[in-house]
Design an enzyme around this catalytic site. Structure first.
Site, PDB file in Angstrom:
ATOM      1  CG  HIS A   1       0.313   6.743   5.504  1.00 37.49           C
ATOM      2  ND1 HIS A   1       1.489   7.222   6.051  1.00 37.49           N
ATOM      3  CD2 HIS A   1       0.526   5.425   5.267  1.00 37.49           C
ATOM      4  CE1 HIS A   1       2.369   6.217   6.141  1.00 37.49           C
ATOM      5  NE2 HIS A   1       1.810   5.114   5.680  1.00 37.49           N
TER       6      HIS A   1
ATOM      7  N   GLY B   1       0.831  -1.198   0.000  1.00 39.44           N
ATOM      8  CA  GLY B   1       0.000   0.000   0.000  1.00 39.44           C
ATOM      9  C   GLY B   1       0.862   1.243   0.000  1.00 39.44           C
TER      10      GLY B   1
ATOM     11  CG  HIS C   1      -0.538   1.176   7.228  1.00 40.22           C
ATOM     12  ND1 HIS C   1       0.434   0.639   8.041  1.00 40.22           N
ATOM     13  CD2 HIS C   1       0.115   2.044   6.406  1.00 40.22           C
ATOM     14  CE1 HIS C   1       1.611   1.177   7.725  1.00 40.22           C
ATOM     15  NE2 HIS C   1       1.441   2.018   6.737  1.00 40.22           N
ATOM     16  CD  GLU C   2      -1.140   2.414   2.775  1.00 44.08           C
ATOM     17  OE1 GLU C   2      -0.678   3.572   2.717  1.00 44.08           O
ATOM     18  OE2 GLU C   2      -0.427   1.428   3.007  1.00 44.08           O
TER      19      GLU C   2
ATOM     20  CD  GLN D   1       3.383   5.753   2.608  1.00 41.74           C
ATOM     21  OE1 GLN D   1       2.380   5.192   2.169  1.00 41.74           O
ATOM     22  NE2 GLN D   1       4.419   5.096   3.092  1.00 41.74           N
TER      23      GLN D   1
ATOM     24  CB  CYS E   1       5.222   2.101   7.201  1.00 48.74           C
ATOM     25  SG  CYS E   1       4.758   3.604   6.330  1.00 48.74           S
ATOM     26  CG  LEU E   2       6.665   0.952   1.162  1.00 53.74           C
ATOM     27  CD1 LEU E   2       6.047   1.264  -0.197  1.00 53.74           C
ATOM     28  CD2 LEU E   2       7.783  -0.075   1.016  1.00 53.74           C
TER      29      LEU E   2
HETATM   30 NI    NI Z   1       2.659   3.221   5.576  1.00 56.17          NI
END
Ligand code: NI
Length: 159
Positions: A135, A47, A131-132, A52, A89-90
């Site tokens: 963000h 995701g 999660h997304e 991000q 998480c990236l």
């Molecule tokens: Ni993330």
């Protein structure tokens, strides 16, 4: 289509800002969604949210192995249950931890053309949606983390 730079926690405060609702479903949005998908796949993520890649718009892409999902202005409209599971998480490289999330969520959103869509999800997809969407409000999983997962834990779990 292009790969965009993924913002890393501690390097850029864009990750901590609240994203704006999308009201123009134009070429700019389509390019953003295309680039986000490319960037997510290149990074082997499941995701990615627009902040991000430094864009404060309420847009996310997700693929938990069941195909690409693009959501614009997503909102959790119902949730039930609770389950604790691992997350990464990236934007928080080389770290994983456990987080409590709803077991089941219903999300309303729009697609890239502005048409309303609704998704009901459990398991990994429910986690990814929560999660997304976090963000988009400047919230990262580490804010909700119960505990770090160490390499030793991963070995014991056989992951
Ligand atoms: Ni993330």
């Amino acid at each position: 289509m292009a790969i965009r730079k993924i913002m890393v926690l501690g390097e850029d405060d864009v990750l901590r800002k609240r994203s704006r609702r999308v009201d123009k479903f134009d070429k700019r949005l389509r390019t953003l969604l295309d680039d986000m998908a490319d960037t997510m796949y290149k990074a082997d993520g499941v995701g990615l949210a627009a902040p991000q890649v430094g864009v404060l718009k309420r847009a996310v892409v997700i693929d938990v192995g069941e195909g690409l999902i693009e959501l614009v202005n997503p909102e959790i409209v119902a949730s039930e249950g609770a389950v604790v599971g691992p997350e990464g998480c990236l934007s928080v490289p080389e770290r994983r931890g456990t987080v409590e999330r709803p077991e089941r969520v219903t999300v309303k959103a729009q697609n890239r053309d502005g048409r309303e869509v609704q998704i009901e999800a459990t398991e990994l997809l429910a986690v990814a949606l929560c999660h997304e969407i976090d963000h988009l409000d400047g919230v990262l999983y580490v804010d909700k983390m119960i505990e770090d997962i160490t390499d030793q834990d991963e070995d014991e779990e056989g992951e």
